[in-house]
Motif scaffolding. Structure first.
Motif: not given
Ligand code: F6P
Length: 336
Positions: A210-216, A218, A223, A226-227, A268
């Motif tokens: 997954i592209n983690m840079s988009n986390q905030r 999602w 969220q 992945v957590a 996202d």
């Protein structure tokens, strides 16, 4: 299966025709032309800087993304080869706003071909893997392929799907609904040789993409999912997970088919109005069918991808596919 047996793609298609009597000769022809187009695209990519094909084309595609020269070259190769003596009624591509009808004087084309001619094209300039993704649908009787609505069939209607990956070796991966099979290009003879039959995707995995840079950006279920993965052995999943991201769907899905895993490009908040990042008709649907044929699952989180009734040629959807245990967990979190 060993490479010593040297079953070529052409021989394999003819054997499949014999074993599965439902494989029409004109579908075989369509696939052979597609494979040849991919071989030529791979050759252009392989020449790289020597052929002056790297860099921007100075134009944008229908998605508003900058086109690379190779995006345009790959698109033209597929259009050109399929226009010369193909059995297609029409084609649609990520690189073209509208469908491309194939003229058939006195007869009708039996299939529609949809493709992403060069997936992951931001990888081109760094000499990293890219690919071509394709989906073949039946052409409705008497259809006019200038009309985009004839292409709007769910993924479950596909009659063939696959991709070529241009990496250290060029491989062509295909499903006709009887498993997933891999062919490797012999660069000396120019032949695609069967190198693996019935690729399988284990139900369990410890690897996610997954592209983690988009986390905030999602939504809550992703969220949470992945957590839980990141919490590792002491978390609710009670195991450590590793992460990989090639940034070309074709390469990330190829990894899944080779050694398992789960791939996510969820919705996202940055792209909510667009419906997602990846395109349904020529990215999500063919990859979903390949993953299902290998024993995995493919979902938007809410719905099986191949059940979506498309509403547009370039429609985007959230994509979650791979190990069935992980997709089941994602589905559970989305319905909680
Ligand atoms: O087609 C879009 C695509 O290039 C996919 O192949 C890939 O998975 C994704 O975009 C990469 O996106 P990002 O830029 O977020 O890494």
């Amino acid at each position: 299966m060993t490479t010593e047996q040297h079953i070529t793609f052409t021989d394999w298609l003819h054997d499949s025709r014999r074993d599965h009597g439902t494989l029409p000769a004109n579908l075989v022809q369509t696939l052979m032309v597609t494979a040849e187009a991919c071989r030529r695209i791979g050759a252009a990519i392989g020449q790289g800087a020597l052929a002056g094909v790297l860099g921007a084309a100075g134009s944008e595609n229908v998605q508003g993304e900058d086109q690379k020269k190779l995006d345009v070259i790959a698109n033209d190769i597929l259009l050109q080869l399929h226009s010369d003596g193909s059995h297609l009624a029409g084609m649609a591509s990520e690189e073209m706003d509208d469908p491309f009808p194939v003229p058939h004087p006195g007869s009708e084309g039996a299939y529609l071909l949809l493709f992403d001619p060069l997936d992951g094209s931001s990888n081109i300039d760094i000499n990293a893997p890219v690919g071509t993704i394709f989906s073949v649908l039946p052409a409705p009787d008497g259809c006019d392929a200038r009309d985009a609505s004839v292409f709007l069939q769910p993924g479950s209607a596909q009659v063939a799907a696959g991709y070529a990956i241009y990496g250290p070796s060029t491989q062509f991966i295909l499903t006709l609904g009887h498993g997933v099979h891999a062919f490797t290009l012999d660069r000396y003879s120019g032949e695609l040789i069967l190198t693996q039959e019935n690729l399988t995707l284990p139900a369990q995995t410890q690897e996610f993409a997954i592209n983690m840079s988009n986390q905030r950006f999602w939504e809550a279920p992703v969220q949470r999912y992945v957590a839980d993965l990141l919490a590792g052995k002491t978390g609710p999943r009670a195991k450590d997970f590793n992460m990989r991201w090639v940034a070309a769907m074709v390469a990330d899905v190829h990894r899944l088919l080779c050694r398992g895993g789960v791939f996510l490009y969820p919705l996202d908040s940055k792209m909510a109005s667009k419906g997602g990042k990846l395109r349904l008709m020529y990215e999500a649907n063919p990859m979903a069918w390949l993953v299902e044929q290998a024993g995995g699952q493919a979902s938007t989180g809410q719905q099986r991808i191949m059940d979506i009734q498309p509403s547009g040629l370039h429609q985007r959807v959230p994509v979650m596919l791979g190990a069935s245990e992980e997709i089941a967990e994602l589905t559970r979190l989305h319905s909680a």
